[in-house]
Design a protein around this motif. Sequence first.
Motif, PDB file in Angstrom:
ATOM      1  N   LYS A 184       0.814  -1.219   0.000  1.00 54.97           N
ATOM      2  CA  LYS A 184       0.000   0.000   0.000  1.00 54.97           C
ATOM      3  C   LYS A 184       0.847   1.270   0.000  1.00 54.97           C
ATOM      4  O   LYS A 184       0.362   2.346  -0.348  1.00 54.97           O
ATOM      5  CB  LYS A 184      -0.948  -0.007   1.200  1.00 54.97           C
ATOM      6  N   LYS A 185       2.107   1.138   0.393  1.00 54.14           N
ATOM      7  CA  LYS A 185       2.990   2.312   0.457  1.00 54.14           C
ATOM      8  C   LYS A 185       3.910   2.423  -0.754  1.00 54.14           C
ATOM      9  O   LYS A 185       4.591   3.434  -0.922  1.00 54.14           O
ATOM     10  CB  LYS A 185       3.843   2.237   1.728  1.00 54.14           C
ATOM     11  N   TYR A 186       3.924   1.402  -1.590  1.00 52.33           N
ATOM     12  CA  TYR A 186       4.869   1.384  -2.719  1.00 52.33           C
ATOM     13  C   TYR A 186       4.331   2.271  -3.834  1.00 52.33           C
ATOM     14  O   TYR A 186       3.226   2.054  -4.335  1.00 52.33           O
ATOM     15  CB  TYR A 186       5.065  -0.045  -3.213  1.00 52.33           C
ATOM     16  N   PRO A 187       5.094   3.286  -4.263  1.00 49.37           N
ATOM     17  CA  PRO A 187       4.554   4.292  -5.189  1.00 49.37           C
ATOM     18  C   PRO A 187       4.501   3.892  -6.658  1.00 49.37           C
ATOM     19  O   PRO A 187       3.844   4.562  -7.453  1.00 49.37           O
ATOM     20  CB  PRO A 187       5.499   5.490  -4.985  1.00 49.37           C
ATOM     21  N   LEU A 188       5.195   2.820  -7.042  1.00 50.96           N
ATOM     22  CA  LEU A 188       5.218   2.408  -8.449  1.00 50.96           C
ATOM     23  C   LEU A 188       4.062   1.448  -8.733  1.00 50.96           C
ATOM     24  O   LEU A 188       3.771   0.562  -7.924  1.00 50.96           O
ATOM     25  CB  LEU A 188       6.557   1.720  -8.762  1.00 50.96           C
ATOM     26  N   HIS A 189       3.411   1.609  -9.901  1.00 50.89           N
ATOM     27  CA  HIS A 189       2.355   0.655 -10.265  1.00 50.89           C
ATOM     28  C   HIS A 189       2.943  -0.739 -10.421  1.00 50.89           C
ATOM     29  O   HIS A 189       3.968  -0.931 -11.069  1.00 50.89           O
ATOM     30  CB  HIS A 189       1.664   1.041 -11.574  1.00 50.89           C
ATOM     31  N   LEU A 190       2.254  -1.722  -9.838  1.00 52.38           N
ATOM     32  CA  LEU A 190       2.730  -3.101  -9.895  1.00 52.38           C
ATOM     33  C   LEU A 190       1.698  -4.025 -10.532  1.00 52.38           C
ATOM     34  O   LEU A 190       0.508  -3.967 -10.206  1.00 52.38           O
ATOM     35  CB  LEU A 190       3.043  -3.622  -8.486  1.00 52.38           C
ATOM     36  N   ASP A 191       2.164  -4.870 -11.430  1.00 51.32           N
ATOM     37  CA  ASP A 191       1.431  -6.058 -11.833  1.00 51.32           C
ATOM     38  C   ASP A 191       2.079  -7.220 -11.085  1.00 51.32           C
ATOM     39  O   ASP A 191       3.086  -7.037 -10.400  1.00 51.32           O
ATOM     40  CB  ASP A 191       1.506  -6.244 -13.350  1.00 51.32           C
ATOM     41  N   PHE A 192       1.515  -8.416 -11.224  1.00 50.53           N
ATOM     42  CA  PHE A 192       2.005  -9.518 -10.402  1.00 50.53           C
ATOM     43  C   PHE A 192       2.352 -10.741 -11.228  1.00 50.53           C
ATOM     44  O   PHE A 192       1.625 -11.120 -12.148  1.00 50.53           O
ATOM     45  CB  PHE A 192       0.974  -9.897  -9.336  1.00 50.53           C
ATOM     46  N   ALA A 193       3.489 -11.352 -10.880  1.00 49.84           N
ATOM     47  CA  ALA A 193       3.894 -12.625 -11.475  1.00 49.84           C
ATOM     48  C   ALA A 193       3.707 -13.711 -10.430  1.00 49.84           C
ATOM     49  O   ALA A 193       4.215 -13.602  -9.311  1.00 49.84           O
ATOM     50  CB  ALA A 193       5.349 -12.564 -11.926  1.00 49.84           C
TER      51      ALA A 193
END
Length: 334
Positions: free
Chosen positions: A212-221
């Motif tokens: 929730k604090k990570y500023p970069l958009h993430l997709d998931f593997a």
Amino acid sequence: MIRRFFVGLLFFLLISCGKNEKPIVAFYYWKTIFKLSPAEKEVLRDNKVSKLYIRYFDIGLHPETQDPIPMSPIRFQENAANFDIVPVVFIQNKVMSLPRLNIDDLAQKTIRLVEEMNAKNKIAVQEIQIDCDWTLKSKDNYLRFIEQFKKLSKKKLSATIRLHQVKYFKKTKIPNVDSGVLMYYNMGTIANDSLNSIYGKKVAERYLKSLKKYPLHLDFALPIYSWAIHIREQKVIGLRSKLNVNELKKDANFEKIGTIFFKVKKSNYKNGVFYEENDLLKIEAISSEDLIEMGNDLDKNLVHAPREIIFYDLDEFNIKNYEKNIFKQVISCF
């Protein structure tokens, strides 16, 4: 008044649809020859997969000069033009740890090789992905490499991100990429205990809230592979791919002695590897229930929904271990 009501209702429905839009299914392809089997083509059709992340080559160090060199480039024996291809370049961390690494030269040569492979195989790409598990020691070189690569390639750039890089991003920093892919696996230590090093819910829980604090958009593997940990005299001597419980059950040279452990009954060669009598094999795999659990746990800890769920990796040996609709089930968690 009525017109305003319907305009408002339409706006609400459009917003609702946007919120409920599910991520797409994509796959990593991690072999040295691109040729899809009938089973692999079927799973791509069934899940309407249009995007493949294909490992183009690794970058390691020359054994004598210790200079960066490309390793194990993929060869295309089949046309990949029907897919949206994202070339993936895996860079060993020891390359980025070189004290006098020529960043500009490495970025130029990497882009040139990707472009040559694209031209040779008539592949047009919009995005390139860099896969590197950088550390505090290699951080500065890696971040500079990403900056230079992005400037020279003029393509959308994504990067793989590990759990520790999410939780401690103020120390490890965030690469200047357009998006990241969180590798939600390889969480534990490869050991002769009973724990699964590929995935463990208790280990994952130490990191999930950090999303929730990570500023970069993430997709998931997410992982769909299995392997065996080869143990001799209580010491790990190697990882053996393309092995699972069903495979070893069919082999009379191996005896099941626990839920995930097999004992070598008689010295033998299997898949080109020699096993001594009394060696142990510890099978690590991911069940359908694990994948659903991963999806639900990730969804509970997100600020922004992923655009893609990428399964690692597309291989007939892997996909035959799951029911046909597992990938749609995982997507429905988000």
